[in-house]
Every structure is written in C-alpha cells, then in structure tokens.
Design a protein around this motif. Sequence first.
Motif, PDB file in Angstrom:
ATOM      1  N   ALA A  98       0.578  -4.065  10.893  1.00  0.00           N
ATOM      2  CA  ALA A  98       1.617  -4.953  10.370  1.00  0.00           C
ATOM      3  C   ALA A  98       1.069  -6.321   9.946  1.00  0.00           C
ATOM      4  O   ALA A  98       1.406  -6.808   8.864  1.00  0.00           O
ATOM      5  N   PRO A  99       0.228  -6.987  10.740  1.00  0.00           N
ATOM      6  CA  PRO A  99      -0.312  -8.287  10.289  1.00  0.00           C
ATOM      7  C   PRO A  99      -1.129  -8.184   9.003  1.00  0.00           C
ATOM      8  O   PRO A  99      -1.086  -9.104   8.168  1.00  0.00           O
ATOM      9  N   ILE A 100      -1.869  -7.083   8.832  1.00  0.00           N
ATOM     10  CA  ILE A 100      -2.647  -6.899   7.600  1.00  0.00           C
ATOM     11  C   ILE A 100      -1.706  -6.816   6.403  1.00  0.00           C
ATOM     12  O   ILE A 100      -1.920  -7.450   5.357  1.00  0.00           O
ATOM     13  N   GLN A 101      -0.625  -6.061   6.557  1.00  0.00           N
ATOM     14  CA  GLN A 101       0.330  -5.918   5.460  1.00  0.00           C
ATOM     15  C   GLN A 101       0.993  -7.247   5.127  1.00  0.00           C
ATOM     16  O   GLN A 101       1.146  -7.605   3.955  1.00  0.00           O
ATOM     17  N   ILE A 102       1.389  -7.985   6.153  1.00  0.00           N
ATOM     18  CA  ILE A 102       2.037  -9.277   5.924  1.00  0.00           C
ATOM     19  C   ILE A 102       1.089 -10.226   5.195  1.00  0.00           C
ATOM     20  O   ILE A 102       1.485 -10.937   4.264  1.00  0.00           O
ATOM     21  N   GLY A 103      -0.171 -10.231   5.603  1.00  0.00           N
ATOM     22  CA  GLY A 103      -1.150 -11.087   4.938  1.00  0.00           C
ATOM     23  C   GLY A 103      -1.323 -10.727   3.474  1.00  0.00           C
ATOM     24  O   GLY A 103      -1.400 -11.618   2.602  1.00  0.00           O
ATOM     25  N   LEU A 104      -1.379  -9.420   3.162  1.00  0.00           N
ATOM     26  CA  LEU A 104      -1.508  -8.988   1.775  1.00  0.00           C
ATOM     27  C   LEU A 104      -0.303  -9.405   0.943  1.00  0.00           C
ATOM     28  O   LEU A 104      -0.447  -9.846  -0.209  1.00  0.00           O
ATOM     29  N   THR A 151       9.056   2.072   9.916  1.00  0.00           N
ATOM     30  CA  THR A 151      10.195   1.473   9.219  1.00  0.00           C
ATOM     31  C   THR A 151       9.957   0.017   8.815  1.00  0.00           C
ATOM     32  O   THR A 151      10.197  -0.348   7.648  1.00  0.00           O
ATOM     33  N   PRO A 152       9.509  -0.875   9.712  1.00  0.00           N
ATOM     34  CA  PRO A 152       9.318  -2.268   9.291  1.00  0.00           C
ATOM     35  C   PRO A 152       8.313  -2.419   8.153  1.00  0.00           C
ATOM     36  O   PRO A 152       8.525  -3.224   7.240  1.00  0.00           O
ATOM     37  N   MET A 153       7.234  -1.628   8.187  1.00  0.00           N
ATOM     38  CA  MET A 153       6.209  -1.743   7.143  1.00  0.00           C
ATOM     39  C   MET A 153       6.732  -1.246   5.797  1.00  0.00           C
ATOM     40  O   MET A 153       6.450  -1.826   4.753  1.00  0.00           O
ATOM     41  N   ILE A 154       7.494  -0.157   5.815  1.00  0.00           N
ATOM     42  CA  ILE A 154       8.072   0.353   4.570  1.00  0.00           C
ATOM     43  C   ILE A 154       9.106  -0.625   4.029  1.00  0.00           C
ATOM     44  O   ILE A 154       9.137  -0.943   2.834  1.00  0.00           O
ATOM     45  N   LEU A 155       9.958  -1.109   4.926  1.00  0.00           N
ATOM     46  CA  LEU A 155      11.044  -2.006   4.506  1.00  0.00           C
ATOM     47  C   LEU A 155      10.516  -3.330   3.979  1.00  0.00           C
ATOM     48  O   LEU A 155      11.113  -3.929   3.072  1.00  0.00           O
ATOM     49  N   LEU A 156       9.399  -3.796   4.505  1.00  0.00           N
ATOM     50  CA  LEU A 156       8.823  -5.054   4.040  1.00  0.00           C
ATOM     51  C   LEU A 156       8.460  -4.967   2.558  1.00  0.00           C
ATOM     52  O   LEU A 156       8.787  -5.858   1.768  1.00  0.00           O
ATOM     53  N   GLY A 157       7.792  -3.876   2.171  1.00  0.00           N
ATOM     54  CA  GLY A 157       7.440  -3.709   0.767  1.00  0.00           C
ATOM     55  C   GLY A 157       8.654  -3.537  -0.122  1.00  0.00           C
ATOM     56  O   GLY A 157       8.724  -4.106  -1.226  1.00  0.00           O
ATOM     57  N   LEU A 158       9.646  -2.763   0.338  1.00  0.00           N
ATOM     58  CA  LEU A 158      10.848  -2.540  -0.467  1.00  0.00           C
ATOM     59  C   LEU A 158      11.668  -3.811  -0.601  1.00  0.00           C
ATOM     60  O   LEU A 158      12.328  -4.033  -1.637  1.00  0.00           O
TER      61      LEU A 158
END
Length: 610
Positions: A98-104, A151-158
């Motif tokens: 999750a932190p990697i995704q948020i940083g990207l 779910t949180p990782m998918i929803l963040l991008g959407l």
Amino acid sequence: GLRPEAKSEVPDVELVRALWANHKPLLRPFMSVEGGVMAAIALIDANQVDIVKAVDTIRQVKHRLQTDHQEISFKISGEAAMDATFMEAIVQDIIWIAPIQIGLIILLLMICLRSIMTTLVLLIVMGCAITITMGAAGWVGLQLNGVTSATPMILLGLAVATCIHLVIAWQQEMRARGDSVSALANSIQINAFPVFLTILSTVISFLCLNFSASPPFQQLGNLVAFGLVTTGVLAFTLLPALTSFLTAGAIPRSSFLETVFFKCGHYVVHHRAAFVLVLIFASCVAGWGLTKLTFDDRFSHYFSERFEFRRDTDFMEKHLTGLSVLTFPLSIKQATGRPRAPTVQQVVGFADWLAQQSKVTRVDGYSTLARRVLDGATSESALNRVEPTITAVLSNASSAEIRQLAERSKTWLGNHARGLSDGPVGTTLLAAYLSERNLNAMLLGTVAALVLVSLILLFALGNVRLGVISLVPNLVPMLLAYGAWGLTLGEMSFAATVVMALTFGIIVDDTVHFLSKYSRYRMGASVEQSVAQSFRTVGVAITATTVAVASGFLALCFSGFLVNQHLGLLTLLIVCAAWLAVLFLLPPLLSYLDASHTKTDDTSHNNLQV
C-alpha cells in the motif's frame, strides 16, 4: 527432518529406524521411506480456538525446540497453517504494498497537476472514500481475507480515475476564465455525465463478480462497487468544496503534456494506416496466444516461497506426504454387520489401484487393516472398530488432476466394485471443482457485463455508429492481455477468470471520456481537428487514470498471495492495452468510419475554439 550428519548425535535415531522397519504399514503416514523425516499431528478445533493464535503458539513451540535441538529441522504445514498464512499475506500487503502504491500515485498527481494543494485535495477525497468503504465493511461484520484485502489498493486507483477528469477540466477552465467558482461549475457541467457513465459501467463490472462461485470474489466486487458509488458522491460534493477552499486564487500552470498530446493527436490521424495495421497484427498474434491458455490451480502454491508455510509444505510433499486428501466412504457391511470377504478383497484391490495413480503418495484407513486381515495378521473382528473409509493423499496435485482422479476412481469402482463406494468426498475435491465452476460462472458474468455496458454506451452516446466503433477498443485490450499471458505464462489460476468481467467496466472509462469530448468537438470540425482537441483535453487525464489504476494493480503483482498476483498482473496488462487502444486505435477508426459524417453547429464550434 533429521540432518544426515547429526545421526550419531541423536541416540534415538536407530530406534526410530528399527520401529520403521518393523511397523511400516502403521508408521507410513508419519515417516518417510528413507526414515529421515517424521511427522507429529496436532488437531485444532476451529470452533473452540482462534486458528491464527493456535498456529502462532505452535510456531513459538517450534522455535523453542529448534533452539534446543539444532540437529533437527522442525517444519509446520497443514490446513491450519495455511489459514494463518492467509492472514500473514494480508498484513504484508497492507504494510509493504500500500505505501508503494500511494507514493506512485502522489508522484503521478504532482506530475500531471503541477500543484501540491490540488494533489492534497485529491488525496483527502480518496482517503475519505476508502475509509467509508472499509468502515462500512467493518460495521456489517465482513472479515478481510486474501482477496478482499486488495479492496483499498483497487479503490485508490479507481478513485483517482473518477476525480482527475474533474480536476484537470477545472484547471483548463481556470486558465481560460480565471474564476475558480465558474471554472468548477463548468468542469462539473462538462464531466458530470461522462463521470456518471464511467462509474455506472465500472460498478456493473464489479457487481458481475457475484456470478463467481467464490464468496471472497463476490465480497470484493460488492465492496469496490460500494466504494465507487461513495467516490462518485464525494467527487461532486467534497471535491468541489475542498478545491474552492484550499486552492482559492491559485491559477494552475499549463501542463506541457497537453501540448504533447495535441501534437500526438495529429500524428496518429496522419499515420492511421500504420497504427491500424500494427494493432491488427498484434491482435492476430494474441489470438494465437489464446489457444495456449490453460486454467488450473495448485492450492499449496497460492503463496510465494517467501512464506515459511510454502517452503515447509514443499519439503513435506517432497519427503513425506501431501496436503490434498480424498476420502472414500465405504459400504462394506451386510445385514449381520460383518464385512463380506469379497468386499474386503475389493477394498484391498481398490486401495492398490489408488496407490498406483499419479500424484498419490499414500493410501490409508480401512484398507490398511483389511490387508492385515487377508494376510492373517489380525482378526476379522478388528474391522468393526475402524471407520469404513479409505483416504488417498495427493502431493503437488493441480485441481484438474484431482478432478481427473475422482472421475477415474468412480469408473474403476463401477467396473470392479459396484456398490463399494459412491466416490470421493472432502474439501479438497470441493475446492478442485470450485475452480472449474468459477470459470463457467465468470464466463456468464463476463457476457452479462459486456452486454449491459455495451447497451449503456449505445444509449449514452446517442449514436449507433459511435457506439459500435467504441466496442473495438473495449474488446481488443482483453484479447491482447490474455493472448500475451498465453504466449508467456500459459497457465492461469482461477482468479484470472474474474478479471475479464472486472476490467470491462474499467477500460470503458477511457473510451467514454474520449468519445464524449470527440462528439462535442466534432460539431463543426473535421475528424482530425476533433481528435487533436480530444487528445489535448482528455489525453493527460486518460494517461493519469491509466497510470493510477495500473499502479494499484501493479502493487498487487508484488503480493505473496498468488491470487492477488494474477489479478494484479492481468488487470495491469488489460488497463495498459486499453490505453493503447483508446489513443492509437480508436482515433484511426474514427478517421476511417466517421469522416464522411460532417456535422455543423456554430455554438459547438465556438466552444471548440475556447
């Protein structure tokens, strides 16, 4: 596992080997043929204790024993250890991925929006959407599992894909008008219907996961669908409020990417034949790749080798036994309650046949004692004290191999021992057929998503010709992604069967936004001008949403849970292929198929100039 060099240091080893030599039939479930590996079985009542805590306690005992007896390697496997590892995978994904995704995503927003405050606004809206969604899941008592933890990782991008069109349009209006309030109002007016349409199509796609035979995927679909609706509400309420308050008076700088995409639009139309030919060739190659796809599962391989459970299970399957168990209930008694002699012989014959089958490492239960009765080693009365079942243990067997063995066993019983057993039962067989059933169910779900979303597009665009054209860039990405998978990896887990229905609504988003802008600019302008302007206004947003959604699924590719890996990698391929199709296939198709339909409208032409 006893280390070979430690044999002389452990005085009981020779005693163990002697026991093995004299009692092989009884000790076979607990000792390897070489005699260097032994098993101790602990039964855990899931109704009485927490599985994760129980396994954690066993692991503490293991570490203590390992410290005291360094000459012995202690390993833990089994269904309880697998359940505990599911929770480990969830925690690792949340802590590391999750932190990697948020940083990207933060980096992406800073590049596209060129504004710290605007990026902060989007992060607040996305954080609220995710918090509300997961909080609602908690209130209804939904427990996270290996699938729903994504779910949180998918929803963040959407969420980024939903909001960024509004923000970029607001920035463009601000540069033209200079008034934040009117710019926000105009941005909402322009994007309200496309955003609503994309949310609706994506919600439909995720709700089609309810066709899946797997409850975790059903829960994932429902959670993300709820989160998307929440995001839509916040996009038209909280987002404008925060934007007008936190970015008041700040006129965003023009993005150099808009100029790049404007020129790119002209280039694509000028070289339309080359782009179409390249994508046709790629589609043909991908079609060949589809023929190489196979759908199968190896449940012990759902975890990567960085998990201790996977390493221990691989060791156990290599040296001792497997995790997959098929149980055959037997009907062996006559009216007197005593087994018939021919039936006992049939039991032994069936056990011998099972032991010869591929992947079967051990056959236990009633057949072991029946063999001793036939050999005269024990009395026939002993059979009455044993549960009449035969257990076959399989090592490293895929779901297809388990289903095949079940069918072959029914055929053998029908030909050689009719009435002895109706066939195997157990959770292993249930899971094996679940993957097959899930594939068939999700094919139906994919068709449902395809039909519903396509009808919505035809109705929303109000143009049958554009509606038909729009289907091409929506279907080609799935062809390219699945074809590439077939050419490279070949085998898919059952998680891949849900991706087609899941992603169709996502990839439609880019098509909807491009065609909505194209239709607006097409009134009074040529195809080339309309395409170029569409590239300029939505090219940045489409690219940003692609990167945002892709980053969410890219993060899943690093998960230690195979289901999430396949879900992430395949969706990543489809989303990236959709970006290529919308920007480099759809414009050439429009230039070929829509060029003869010139439209004129002075008002729209004035809007084009603005």
